[in-house]
Design an enzyme around this catalytic site. Structure first.
Site, PDB file in Angstrom:
ATOM      1  CG  HIS A  48     -36.431 -42.812 -16.135  1.00 39.64           C
ATOM      2  ND1 HIS A  48     -37.702 -43.734 -14.962  1.00 39.64           N
ATOM      3  CD2 HIS A  48     -36.915 -43.380 -17.337  1.00 39.64           C
ATOM      4  CE1 HIS A  48     -37.069 -44.560 -15.329  1.00 39.64           C
ATOM      5  NE2 HIS A  48     -37.054 -45.190 -16.978  1.00 39.64           N
ATOM      6  CG  ASP A  56     -31.518 -40.897 -13.534  1.00 43.84           C
ATOM      7  OD1 ASP A  56     -30.472 -41.687 -13.569  1.00 43.84           O
ATOM      8  OD2 ASP A  56     -32.758 -40.660 -13.408  1.00 43.84           O
ATOM      9  CD  GLN A  77     -29.985 -42.723 -20.802  1.00 43.09           C
ATOM     10  OE1 GLN A  77     -29.960 -43.205 -21.906  1.00 43.09           O
ATOM     11  NE2 GLN A  77     -31.829 -43.958 -20.436  1.00 43.09           N
ATOM     12  CE  LYS A 112     -31.385 -47.142 -18.798  1.00 41.61           C
ATOM     13  NZ  LYS A 112     -32.725 -47.608 -19.881  1.00 41.61           N
ATOM     14  CB  CYS A 127     -40.081 -44.177 -18.574  1.00 44.97           C
ATOM     15  SG  CYS A 127     -40.462 -46.205 -18.347  1.00 44.97           S
TER      16      CYS A 127
HETATM   17  N1  PLP Z   1     -33.174 -42.918 -15.346  1.00 48.85           N
HETATM   18  C1  PLP Z   1     -33.248 -42.123 -16.377  1.00 48.85           C
HETATM   19  C2  PLP Z   1     -32.630 -41.254 -16.993  1.00 48.85           C
HETATM   20  C3  PLP Z   1     -33.342 -43.065 -17.326  1.00 48.85           C
HETATM   21  O1  PLP Z   1     -33.197 -43.329 -18.880  1.00 48.85           O
HETATM   22  C4  PLP Z   1     -33.680 -45.217 -17.077  1.00 48.85           C
HETATM   23  C5  PLP Z   1     -34.271 -45.986 -18.154  1.00 48.85           C
HETATM   24  O2  PLP Z   1     -34.406 -45.763 -18.774  1.00 48.85           O
HETATM   25  C6  PLP Z   1     -33.739 -45.139 -15.433  1.00 48.85           C
HETATM   26  C7  PLP Z   1     -33.261 -43.929 -14.642  1.00 48.85           C
HETATM   27  C8  PLP Z   1     -33.737 -46.468 -15.182  1.00 48.85           C
HETATM   28  O3  PLP Z   1     -33.001 -46.785 -15.224  1.00 48.85           O
HETATM   29  P1  PLP Z   1     -33.524 -48.609 -14.852  1.00 48.85           P
HETATM   30  O4  PLP Z   1     -34.178 -48.915 -15.604  1.00 48.85           O
HETATM   31  O5  PLP Z   1     -32.127 -49.460 -15.808  1.00 48.85           O
HETATM   32  O6  PLP Z   1     -33.051 -48.864 -13.481  1.00 48.85           O
END
Ligand code: PLP
Length: 406
Positions: free
Chosen positions: A122, A199, A202, A225, A363
């Site tokens: 992401h 990270d 998900q 999430k 993203c």
């Molecule tokens: N990393 C992953 C794999 C994600 O799916 C997301 C959000 O979709 C993020 C990071 C960023 O999360 P946030 O926007 O809640 O900070």
């Protein structure tokens, strides 16, 4: 026993109708819905106890402080960290990663050092590292993925050397659904003295995680999430490492003593929590994790696994379907297209049927570039989704495919 119908009753939004059709919510990768328990707990704190944490001597302030710290203990237990000192509350995954990129980056990254990320990250796990590399004249390296959407572990092995200081990897890809072999990655990186940030955005809602067993150095996730509120998330970091890292933001609560000559900083975890936090969000996150724990993440995982298999089987029967990501280890996310139909049209037409999915670049522009597409459609499931909803979704896709063929 896992009872999806009972769980659905906790989520009133699932009873909503969209354009007169029952809502089928398949955009859980973007954000999950919140159960009544979370909203009620937060409402109770807003209406009866609201008062700033860690500052007051009065009843309300102590009540909020206790609940905030209880939530920290709930998070610690949920991810099996050694200590609550290792649990830092942030605004979400993005802020957690930025905190590490700034603070760890300041203390540990020098000119010529290397940072490894993967091609399926992401943007939140790419851009902060690029910015750090620019600041420090370090080098960003990328692990590619193969046709099935699995990381090329041989290439990863080749990228490892003594100059690598950090590896950033998603536990579960938000586009491909791939469950990456994070334990293998962590062990291999550690063998070269590199640290690893996972990270978990998900993963936290789908896979039981254990910081001590994983042995990662950092782990980031977002409340929204995992059935919790927006605007709050977690950075886990190993205590020994966090202690060597300078504060990121300065202000109230992160200090021990402030003098114009020299200021000293607070102990962990407060050193990294400058200013008034979203303490009612933190309390809501604690409630969300208690809720998930009450159902049992292992049971949730096996229900979702079964539902995913069913969804993959069904979606394959849609004419002209194109699937992105068919890893052997896959969780919760199905990204797709239908030959000749723009992803935006797919999303808009499904919406008219009451079906919510995500469309666009998700993203993750490097993943789009990998496949040479401008965007994708993505359905992502949660524990409250059902086979009936998958049927409605796939039927919707068939209808759209037929309309465009005419
Ligand atoms: N990393 C992953 C794999 C994600 O799916 C997301 C959000 O979709 C993020 C990071 C960023 O999360 P946030 O926007 O809640 O900070």
């Amino acid at each position: 026993m896992f009872d999806v119908n009972r769980i659905r009753k906790d989520f009133p939004i699932l009873e909503e109708e969209i354009y007169g059709k029952p809502l089928v919510y398949l955009d859980n990768g973007a954000t999950t819905q919140r159960p009544l328990q979370v909203v009620e707990r937060m409402t109770e704190y807003y209406l009866r106890y609201n008062s700033n944490v860690h500052r007051g001597v009065h009843y309300l302030s102590n009540k909020c402080t206790d609940a905030n710290e209880q939530a920290r203990e709930t998070v610690r237990e949920f991810i099996n960290a050694v200590s609550t000192d290792e649990i830092i509350f942030t605004r979400g995954t993005t802020e957690s990663i930025n905190l590490v990129a700034h603070s760890f980056g300041e203390a540990f990254i020098r000119e010529g050092d290397e940072i490894i990320v993967t091609e399926m990250e992401h943007h939140a796990n790419i851009v902060p590292w690029q910015m750090l590399c620019e600041r420090k004249k370090a080098v960003l390296k990328v692990v590619p993925f193969n046709g099935k959407g699995e990381l090329n572990m041989e290439e990863f092995g080749k990228l490892l050397n003594e100059r690598v200081k950090l590896v950033g990897v998603a536990y579960v890809s938000n586009v491909l659904g791939t469950v990456n072999p994070v334990k293998e990655i962590i062990d291999a990186a550690h063998a070269f003295g590199a640290y690893v940030l996972v990270d978990g955005a998900q993963a936290i809602q789908h896979i039981p995680v254990d910081m001590q067993a994983l042995d990662c150095d950092f782990f980031a996730f977002s409340g929204h999430k995992v059935y919790g509120p927006t605007g709050v998330g977690v950075l886990y970091g190993k205590r020994g490492l966090l202690e060597q890292m300078p504060p990121w933001q300065g202000g109230g609560e992160m200090i021990k003593e402030v003098r114009f000559e020299k200021t000293t900083y607070n102990d962990l975890p407060f050193k990294f929590e400058a200013g008034t936090p979203d303490f009612i969000g933190v309390i809501g996150l604690g409630e969300a994790l208690e809720y998930v724990k009450g159902i049992g993440l292992q049971d949730i995982a096996s229900y979702e696994h079964d539902l995913m298999n069913y969804a993959m089987e069904q979606i394959r029967t849609v004419p002209n379907i194109i699937l992105f990501g068919e890893a052997a280890e896959k969780s919760s996310v199905i990204s797709f297209g239908i030959g000749g139909i723009h992803h935006f049209d797919l999303g808009t037409l499904l919406d008219k049927m009451g079906i919510a999915i995500r469309t666009g670049q998700l993203c993750a522009e490097p993943v789009m570039q990998h496949y040479g597409v401008t965007g994708m459609a993505r359905a992502s499931i949660a524990m409250y989704n059902t086979r009936e909803e998958i049927d409605v979704f796939c039927e919707g896709l068939r209808k759209i495919e037929k309309i465009f063929k005419l």
